[in-house]
Design an enzyme around this catalytic site. Structure first.
Site, PDB file in Angstrom:
ATOM      1  N   GLU A  38     109.080  19.358  47.116  1.00  0.00           N
ATOM      2  CA  GLU A  38     108.492  19.975  45.822  1.00  0.00           C
ATOM      3  C   GLU A  38     108.355  21.340  45.944  1.00  0.00           C
ATOM      4  OE1 GLU A  38     104.646  18.408  44.838  1.00  0.00           O
ATOM      5  OE2 GLU A  38     104.893  16.308  44.242  1.00  0.00           O
ATOM      6  N   HIS A 100     105.448  22.770  38.381  1.00  0.00           N
ATOM      7  CA  HIS A 100     105.225  22.390  40.247  1.00  0.00           C
ATOM      8  C   HIS A 100     106.494  21.237  39.623  1.00  0.00           C
ATOM      9  CE1 HIS A 100     103.082  19.366  39.181  1.00  0.00           C
ATOM     10  NE2 HIS A 100     102.425  18.215  40.164  1.00  0.00           N
ATOM     11  N   HIS A 102     108.508  17.346  40.681  1.00  0.00           N
ATOM     12  CA  HIS A 102     107.931  15.482  41.739  1.00  0.00           C
ATOM     13  C   HIS A 102     109.308  15.268  41.383  1.00  0.00           C
ATOM     14  CE1 HIS A 102     103.629  15.201  39.560  1.00  0.00           C
ATOM     15  NE2 HIS A 102     103.601  15.675  40.411  1.00  0.00           N
ATOM     16  N   ASP A 113      97.188  16.797  40.722  1.00  0.00           N
ATOM     17  CA  ASP A 113      97.700  17.798  39.583  1.00  0.00           C
ATOM     18  C   ASP A 113      96.412  18.331  38.251  1.00  0.00           C
ATOM     19  OD1 ASP A 113      99.958  17.808  40.979  1.00  0.00           O
ATOM     20  OD2 ASP A 113     100.672  16.281  39.530  1.00  0.00           O
TER      21      ASP A 113
END
Length: 158
Positions: A38, A100, A102, A113
């Site tokens: 990630e 970010h 996934h 999150d």
């Protein structure tokens, strides 16, 4: 890979537009390999009433913690970029939120999150909603998280 770069709330009261450089950063870190970790950073841009132009997504730094299904953004590097852009533009370009990746085609936020976004949104001094973006392999998840912590999922303008 083609992601939509314009988004709106259901009532069309808030519009978002992601710049080409922002989209290029997202594409650069898509987890399209089995061993890809990630990635993430912060989102910087300008505010126009309730609308936002996202001009930059910072890239992960060497100090950020990156694993296959976990990313922790540490302040080193990201804060300096935000402070520099703020100063250079006399406060026009500002922190808008977080992004970010996934490792899934169509990403959805995890409980972690959501918890982190709630904390960050509550800390905003300007009380504006925090923008949260998750970059998947085929689509983006985009949410505005107000300081109360209850977000509004945005829909792409197709």
């Amino acid at each position: 890979m083609h992601f939509m770069n314009s988004w709106a709330t259901a009532d069309r009261q808030t519009l978002l537009h992601f710049s080409v450089p922002t989209m290029n950063t997202f594409r650069q870190y898509v987890q399209d390999r089995d061993n890809a970790c990630e990635a993430g950073g912060i989102l910087l841009g300008t505010v126009h009433g309730t609308h936002m132009l996202i001009e930059q997504a910072t890239a992960p730094t060497a100090r950020d913690r990156r694993f296959r299904t976990f990313f922790e953004r540490l302040p080193f590097g990201h804060k300096e970029v935000a402070d520099s852009r703020w100063a250079a533009t006399q406060g026009t370009v500002r922190y808008l939120g977080e992004w970010h990746t996934h490792p899934e085609d169509h990403p959805r936020p995890s409980g972690l999150d959501r918890a982190e976004w709630s904390i960050l949104a509550a800390q905003r001094l300007d009380k504006r909603p925090m923008l949260a973006v998750i970059v998947g392999r085929k689509s983006l998840y985009v949410e505005l998280v107000p300081c109360s912590g209850v977000g509004s999922i945005l829909a792409c303008i197709c």
